[in-house]
Design a protein around this motif. Structure first.
Motif, PDB file in Angstrom:
ATOM      1  N   LEU A  33       2.280   7.894  -9.682  1.00  0.00           N
ATOM      2  CA  LEU A  33       1.199   7.869  -8.710  1.00  0.00           C
ATOM      3  C   LEU A  33       1.529   6.939  -7.559  1.00  0.00           C
ATOM      4  CD1 LEU A  33      -1.865   7.624 -11.126  1.00  0.00           C
ATOM      5  CD2 LEU A  33      -1.020   9.656  -9.953  1.00  0.00           C
ATOM      6  N   GLY A  34       1.104   7.304  -6.378  1.00  0.00           N
ATOM      7  CA  GLY A  34       1.257   6.455  -5.206  1.00  0.00           C
ATOM      8  C   GLY A  34      -0.103   6.138  -4.625  1.00  0.00           C
ATOM      9  N   LEU A  35      -0.118   5.393  -3.557  1.00  0.00           N
ATOM     10  CA  LEU A  35      -1.375   5.037  -2.911  1.00  0.00           C
ATOM     11  C   LEU A  35      -1.272   5.410  -1.434  1.00  0.00           C
ATOM     12  CD1 LEU A  35      -4.120   3.632  -3.296  1.00  0.00           C
ATOM     13  CD2 LEU A  35      -3.014   1.494  -2.706  1.00  0.00           C
ATOM     14  N   GLY A  49      -3.818  -0.881   8.755  1.00  0.00           N
ATOM     15  CA  GLY A  49      -3.303  -1.458   7.512  1.00  0.00           C
ATOM     16  C   GLY A  49      -2.195  -0.650   6.863  1.00  0.00           C
ATOM     17  N   CYS A  50      -1.825   0.470   7.491  1.00  0.00           N
ATOM     18  CA  CYS A  50      -0.745   1.285   6.919  1.00  0.00           C
ATOM     19  C   CYS A  50       0.500   0.420   6.755  1.00  0.00           C
ATOM     20  CB  CYS A  50      -0.434   2.483   7.809  1.00  0.00           C
ATOM     21  SG  CYS A  50      -1.420   3.934   7.434  1.00  0.00           S
ATOM     22  N   GLY A  51       1.142   0.572   5.626  1.00  0.00           N
ATOM     23  CA  GLY A  51       2.370  -0.160   5.367  1.00  0.00           C
ATOM     24  C   GLY A  51       2.161  -1.504   4.704  1.00  0.00           C
ATOM     25  N   LEU A  52       0.909  -1.946   4.534  1.00  0.00           N
ATOM     26  CA  LEU A  52       0.699  -3.269   3.926  1.00  0.00           C
ATOM     27  C   LEU A  52       1.138  -3.307   2.465  1.00  0.00           C
ATOM     28  CD1 LEU A  52      -2.621  -4.639   5.467  1.00  0.00           C
ATOM     29  CD2 LEU A  52      -0.330  -5.618   5.612  1.00  0.00           C
ATOM     30  N   THR A  53       0.930  -2.226   1.719  1.00  0.00           N
ATOM     31  CA  THR A  53       1.379  -2.211   0.330  1.00  0.00           C
ATOM     32  C   THR A  53       2.904  -2.289   0.281  1.00  0.00           C
ATOM     33  OG1 THR A  53      -0.535  -0.877  -0.298  1.00  0.00           O
ATOM     34  CG2 THR A  53       1.299  -0.942  -1.849  1.00  0.00           C
ATOM     35  N   ALA A  70       7.604  -2.673   7.763  1.00  0.00           N
ATOM     36  CA  ALA A  70       6.486  -1.918   7.199  1.00  0.00           C
ATOM     37  C   ALA A  70       5.171  -2.326   7.855  1.00  0.00           C
ATOM     38  CB  ALA A  70       6.409  -2.127   5.695  1.00  0.00           C
ATOM     39  N   ASN A  71       4.909  -3.627   7.971  1.00  0.00           N
ATOM     40  CA  ASN A  71       3.703  -4.113   8.641  1.00  0.00           C
ATOM     41  C   ASN A  71       3.798  -5.635   8.779  1.00  0.00           C
ATOM     42  OD1 ASN A  71       1.117  -4.840   9.532  1.00  0.00           O
ATOM     43  ND2 ASN A  71       0.209  -3.073   8.509  1.00  0.00           N
TER      44      ASN A  71
END
Length: 134
Positions: A33-35, A49-53, A70-71
């Motif tokens: 699974l991904g988020l 917030g894209c890329g924070l994970t 990524a961020n």
């Protein structure tokens, strides 16, 4: 019960994010699974917030360049996460005074700053992911 300041709350979130980033790769590898970003999934446009994970996982692994790409907002969150532990401890020990409420002007400045940071992060994500309006 003691109230926590906004920087303490954000730093606390950063501590939780670091813990989650340490175990996230194992969870995704074992479950498959991904988020995905909900906004990007629904309309194809990344959120600020894209890329924070991805950035958090990279930073926990020590890959500073990948975290930045990524961020870059992750570095501010990481700084608050590092600072919040001693800050809360010093306040609990009575070395530092408890937080005081911000003035309305201070809240307004912080709101503008947060809005500008979110806008800058969003523009960074649009550029990074090659999204264009044409």
């Amino acid at each position: 019960m003691r109230t926590f300041s906004v920087p303490e709350r954000i730093g606390g979130f950063g501590v939780l994010a670091a813990g989650a980033a340490a175990v996230w790769p194992a969870v995704t590898t074992s479950s498959g699974l991904g988020l995905p970003c909900p906004l990007r999934t629904l309309i194809g446009v990344p959120c600020p917030g894209c890329g924070l994970t991805t950035a958090a996982v990279a930073l926990v692994r020590g890959d500073v360049a990948a975290a930045f790409h990524a961020n870059p907002v992750i570095f501010g969150l990481a700084a608050l996460a590092v600072a919040v532990g001693p800050l809360v401890a010093f306040r609990a020990a009575g070395v530092l005074a408890p937080p005081r409420p911000w003035s309305s002007a201070g809240r307004r400045r912080m709101g503008w700053s947060a809005g500008l940071l979110a806008t800058a992060s969003w523009l960074f994500q649009l550029h990074r992911l090659g999204v264009s309006w044409a």
